[in-house]
Design a protein around this motif. Structure first.
Motif, PDB file in Angstrom:
ATOM      1  N   MET A 167       0.724  -1.269   0.392  1.00 20.91           N
ATOM      2  CA  MET A 167       0.031   0.419  -0.528  1.00 20.91           C
ATOM      3  C   MET A 167       1.069   1.288  -0.275  1.00 20.91           C
ATOM      4  O   MET A 167       2.171   0.919  -0.023  1.00 20.91           O
ATOM      5  N   SER A 189      -6.335  -7.261   3.613  1.00 21.94           N
ATOM      6  CA  SER A 189      -5.377  -7.050   4.488  1.00 21.94           C
ATOM      7  C   SER A 189      -5.529  -6.002   5.727  1.00 21.94           C
ATOM      8  O   SER A 189      -4.978  -5.793   6.902  1.00 21.94           O
ATOM      9  N   ASP A 213      -4.643   1.823   0.327  1.00 23.45           N
ATOM     10  CA  ASP A 213      -4.753   0.115  -0.550  1.00 23.45           C
ATOM     11  C   ASP A 213      -5.406   0.974  -1.476  1.00 23.45           C
ATOM     12  O   ASP A 213      -6.918  -0.153  -1.385  1.00 23.45           O
TER      13      ASP A 213
END
Ligand code: NAP
Length: 285
Positions: A8, A73, A263
């Protein structure tokens, strides 16, 4: 700038830099941030662009985080926050969800699989094998999951002075430590955090919902909020937000931005922002 899978972009502090998702929150070393006699208290939420942390089923009133808001994530980052806690503060609602099979039991670091490396990280970084677990409840109507005893975790039940005496007694007879922190039946953030500080805990992770977050914020003991915003609007008339109580006054409570990551890929494309905000307790120290 593009971020590959598992990576990210840190947008703030500048300059922007591409970083791996894994390890981002571990680098905060939350177990080393406490002041003398003041544990470091941190919380996390995932929310939609319109501020929903859960939508409620109109028939049952039960709230759930919609799956479209979640990603691998944000779950990994949650596990990294949990790995740095010497004590996780959760609540009876989660115990009931575990017992009914509605939610997975994630009270042990290293399980489930995406966090397997984190159990080793704890030991290498001077933490006990597993965090202690505080269960907050006003009703005291819950069962302690057997996974806690199996893994040798210290269990502390937190409640208010007005909690049902017979249930309190039953929990004590079962050998559970009890903290009475609150004048009514509910747990208040300030007294709970002070009691845990006196027991030597340094990093307290609020793995909880709006009621515990609300009282920690109002009592000025919240050090940090980790907020994931998934770039989707949900709408809906029955929903939860991060706070459960009345308005926080005309000025609200200010949280200071200390980092922002983006991200663009997860979940399924719309992207997520990971915001780290310093709370009243951090600003006061
Ligand atoms: N998106 C996210 O990141 C996120 C995070 C957390 C929760 N949520 C969602 O938000 C909704 C509501 O959250 P929730 O059910 O987790 O939590 P909650 O509504 O704040 O609390 C649930 C239960 O925990 C106990 N409790 C909480 N605070 C307490 C206090 N100060 N004193 C005493 N007992 C307390 C109470 O149990 P007793 O009834 O036993 O007294 C209460 O009924 C749910 O739909 C959940 O899925 C979303």
């Amino acid at each position: 700038m593009t971020a590959a899978c598992g990576r990210m972009v840190r947008l703030f502090p500048a300059p922007p830099e591409e970083v791996a998702v894994e390890g981002t929150w571990l680098a905060d070393r939350l177990h080393e941030q406490s002041g003398p006699e003041r544990p470091f208290v941190y919380a996390s939420f995932v929310c939609s662009l319109d501020g929903r942390i859960a939508l409620r089923d109109p028939a049952t009133g039960t709230g759930r985080l919609p799956a479209v808001l979640a990603s691998a994530s944000d779950f990994r980052l949650l596990l990294e926050l949990q790995a740095q806690a010497d004590c996780v503060i959760t609540h009876a609602g989660y115990m009931r969800d575990i017992a009914a099979g509605r939610l997975d039991d994630i009270l042990q670091v290293g399980r489930p699989e995406p966090g397997a490396d984190l159990a080793r990280w704890r030991l290498e970084n001077g933490l006990s094998a597993q965090p202690a677990v505080v269960i907050a409840s006003a009703s005291l109507d819950f069962t302690v999951p057997s996974s806690l005893a199996r893994n040798g975790q210290r269990v502390i039940v937190a409640t208010g002075h007005g909690a049902p005496a017979d249930r309190l007694e039953a929990l004590r007879r079962q050998g559970h430590e009890v903290i009475e922190a609150g004048d009514g039946s509910s747990v208040e953030g300030g007294p709970l955090v002070r009691a845990l500080g006196l027991r030597g805990f340094r990093s307290l992770y609020l793995l909880a919902g709006p009621r515990l977050f609300d009282t920690a914020l109002r009592d000025g003991v919240l050090s940090r909020l980790y907020l994931t915003t998934t770039h989707r609007l949900l709408g809906g008339e029955a929903f939860d937000t991060m706070l459960a109580g009345p308005a926080l006054g005309d000025a609200g409570v200010r949280l200071r931005l200390s980092s922002l990551h983006y991200d663009p890929m997860v979940p399924d494309g719309p992207g997520q922002c990971f915001t780290r905000l310093e709370g009243p307790a951090a600003t006061a120290s």
